[in-house]
Write an enzyme that holds these catalytic residues in place. Structure first.
Site, PDB file in Angstrom:
ATOM      1  N   MET A  27       0.845  -1.196   0.000  1.00  0.00           N
ATOM      2  CA  MET A  27       0.000   0.000   0.000  1.00  0.00           C
ATOM      3  C   MET A  27       0.881   1.247   0.000  1.00  0.00           C
ATOM      4  SD  MET A  27      -3.279  -1.075   2.236  1.00  0.00           S
ATOM      5  CE  MET A  27      -2.443  -1.118   3.793  1.00  0.00           C
ATOM      6  N   GLY A  33      10.878  -3.045   5.500  1.00  0.00           N
ATOM      7  CA  GLY A  33      10.094  -4.295   5.443  1.00  0.00           C
ATOM      8  C   GLY A  33       9.707  -4.591   4.003  1.00  0.00           C
ATOM      9  N   HIS A  34       9.187  -3.588   3.323  1.00  0.00           N
ATOM     10  CA  HIS A  34       8.849  -3.773   1.903  1.00  0.00           C
ATOM     11  C   HIS A  34      10.116  -4.068   1.103  1.00  0.00           C
ATOM     12  CE1 HIS A  34       5.580  -0.871   3.197  1.00  0.00           C
ATOM     13  NE2 HIS A  34       4.866  -1.831   2.658  1.00  0.00           N
ATOM     14  N   GLN A 180       5.436 -11.844   7.225  1.00  0.00           N
ATOM     15  CA  GLN A 180       4.994 -12.591   8.409  1.00  0.00           C
ATOM     16  C   GLN A 180       4.485 -11.648   9.495  1.00  0.00           C
ATOM     17  OE1 GLN A 180       4.669 -15.692   8.859  1.00  0.00           O
ATOM     18  NE2 GLN A 180       6.532 -16.869   8.617  1.00  0.00           N
ATOM     19  N   ARG A 219       3.037   3.144   9.118  1.00  0.00           N
ATOM     20  CA  ARG A 219       2.387   4.059  10.072  1.00  0.00           C
ATOM     21  C   ARG A 219       3.355   4.687  11.064  1.00  0.00           C
ATOM     22  NH1 ARG A 219      -3.198   0.734  10.946  1.00  0.00           N
ATOM     23  NH2 ARG A 219      -3.685   0.736   8.755  1.00  0.00           N
TER      24      ARG A 219
HETATM   25  P1  AMP Z   1       1.497  -2.914   3.473  1.00  0.00           P
HETATM   26  O1  AMP Z   1       2.050  -1.919   2.495  1.00  0.00           O
HETATM   27  O2  AMP Z   1       1.484  -2.449   4.872  1.00  0.00           O
HETATM   28  O3  AMP Z   1       0.186  -3.517   3.020  1.00  0.00           O
HETATM   29  O4  AMP Z   1       2.522  -4.141   3.470  1.00  0.00           O
HETATM   30  C1  AMP Z   1       2.834  -4.803   2.287  1.00  0.00           C
HETATM   31  C2  AMP Z   1       3.518  -6.098   2.625  1.00  0.00           C
HETATM   32  O5  AMP Z   1       4.708  -5.826   3.353  1.00  0.00           O
HETATM   33  C3  AMP Z   1       2.657  -7.034   3.481  1.00  0.00           C
HETATM   34  O6  AMP Z   1       2.817  -8.355   3.012  1.00  0.00           O
HETATM   35  C4  AMP Z   1       3.256  -6.856   4.840  1.00  0.00           C
HETATM   36  O7  AMP Z   1       3.095  -7.994   5.664  1.00  0.00           O
HETATM   37  C5  AMP Z   1       4.712  -6.642   4.508  1.00  0.00           C
HETATM   38  N1  AMP Z   1       5.388  -5.938   5.601  1.00  0.00           N
HETATM   39  C6  AMP Z   1       5.018  -4.775   6.166  1.00  0.00           C
HETATM   40  N2  AMP Z   1       5.862  -4.457   7.181  1.00  0.00           N
HETATM   41  C7  AMP Z   1       6.776  -5.460   7.253  1.00  0.00           C
HETATM   42  C8  AMP Z   1       7.888  -5.721   8.097  1.00  0.00           C
HETATM   43  N3  AMP Z   1       8.243  -4.893   9.072  1.00  0.00           N
HETATM   44  N4  AMP Z   1       8.599  -6.860   7.875  1.00  0.00           N
HETATM   45  C9  AMP Z   1       8.243  -7.700   6.887  1.00  0.00           C
HETATM   46  N5  AMP Z   1       7.207  -7.511   6.052  1.00  0.00           N
HETATM   47  C10 AMP Z   1       6.477  -6.408   6.239  1.00  0.00           C
END
Ligand code: AMP
Length: 317
Positions: A27, A33-34, A180, A219
């Site tokens: 998103m 993480g991404h 995860q 966030r």
């Molecule tokens: P989001 O943009 O928040 O929807 O996250 C996109 C992807 O990145 C999802 O599969 C999340 O689980 C993963 N994700 C977000 N934060 C982390 C993190 N700190 N470590 C690993 N994967 C993450």
């Protein structure tokens, strides 16, 4: 790197790729993480597609509106990580089948009005309801949706499943990468993929944390220094809980965690623990005793900003 806004162009791009494709759904407001998901996808596939879509179907209107957005920086980061194509559809493009021809605002009104429902969801199986002008709206089975983050708003996962199913059908990825960190989400998407006949290979990527132990999250940019130190306190308490080791009884550990939370220095900030649970990391069923496959999950709000942490008792799987 190609930046693709329309579904038809994305399908055309995919049609032109002979080798394997890795999809990383996001998103936006990208962080390490991404970045880690993108690296894994880069290492395992001939081509990498990153989708960037803040999905209104999984948010309340207020949370959707304040979700951080940083497209220019995100595109730079994606390019730096070797992404071949970024799929960045508008809400109107993604949900044309829901209410085609409507303005963005009218479509968003429709989206926020169909959220909820699903009280009659099946206990065991996924189901497709027809909503708006006939778009398929996936209902996640109660066994996976009606717990943890879904307890109070199971429709959140209906929105996640619906958008991911659409992304999988558009991009047709060989492999799809999920964190995860969102343990209930990845368990649901694994089950969704099985239900859909194993259309992709779901790759689970371990949590990436900041130096203070807080999981990297889009966030975090919304937190003040004071709020951030509370988040670090929660991460530390959860790490202690998970570190109690195999065989420890969950009931007493949760009580100790709650005592620790009550002692955290919160100053003028409001901290609300939404849920803290110990679950099997594959089935997300609650457990009474920690084992090597237990994940400890906590969802909480600091001054209304929702955050979550996951820790593993054994090695993360
Ligand atoms: P989001 O943009 O928040 O929807 O996250 C996109 C992807 O990145 C999802 O599969 C999340 O689980 C993963 N994700 C977000 N934060 C982390 C993190 N700190 N470590 C690993 N994967 C993450």
């Amino acid at each position: 790197m190609d930046v693709i806004e329309s579904i038809s162009e994305m399908r055309e791009w995919r049609g032109g790729v002979a080798g394997s494709v890795g999809l990383v759904p996001t998103m936006g407001c990208l962080h390490d993480g991404h970045g880690h998901l993108l690296e894994r996808a880069r290492g395992g596939n001939d081509r990498v597609v990153m989708s960037l879509f803040v999905n209104p179907l999984q948010f309340r209107r207020e949370a959707f509106e304040v979700y951080p957005r940083r497209l220019d920086e995100d595109l730079k980061l994606a390019e730096g990580r070797g992404v071949d194509a970024v799929f960045v559809p508008s809400v109107e493009e993604m949900y044309a089948e829901l209410g085609g021809g409507r303005s963005r605002d009218a479509l968003l009104d429709l989206i926020f009005s169909i959220q909820g429902g699903g009280e009659d969801r099946d206990q065991l199986e996924f189901r497709i309801d027809r909503v708006g002008d006939g778009m398929g709206y996936i209902r996640v089975p109660a066994r996976l949706a009606m717990k943890m983050d879904g307890r109070l708003h199971p429709w959140h996962f209906d929105g996640v499943a619906t958008v991911v199913e659409r992304l999988l059908s558009i991009v047709e990825p060989t492999r799809s990468y999920f964190g995860q960190k969102d343990i209930q989400q990845v368990a649901i998407l694994d089950a969704l993929n099985d239900w859909a006949g194993g259309v992709t290979e779901i790759v689970r990527v371990p949590v990436v944390r900041e130096s203070d132990g807080v999981s990297a999250s889009s966030r975090l940019v919304m937190l003040s220094a004071e709020q951030r130190s509370i988040a670090a306190g929660i991460a530390r308490l959860l790490d202690e809980l998970a570190g109690s080791g195999e065989g420890a009884g969950v009931h007493a550990l949760i009580e100790r965690f709650e005592d620790g939370v009550a002692r955290l220095e919160t100053g003028p900030c409001e901290l609300v623990i939404d849920s803290v649970v110990c679950v099997d990391s594959r089935t997300i069923e609650g457990v009474d005793v920690l084992t090597s496959s237990t994940a400890v999950y906590c969802a909480y709000l600091i001054d209304g900003i929702r955050l979550a942490e996951t820790q593993w008792v054994g090695a993360a799987i």
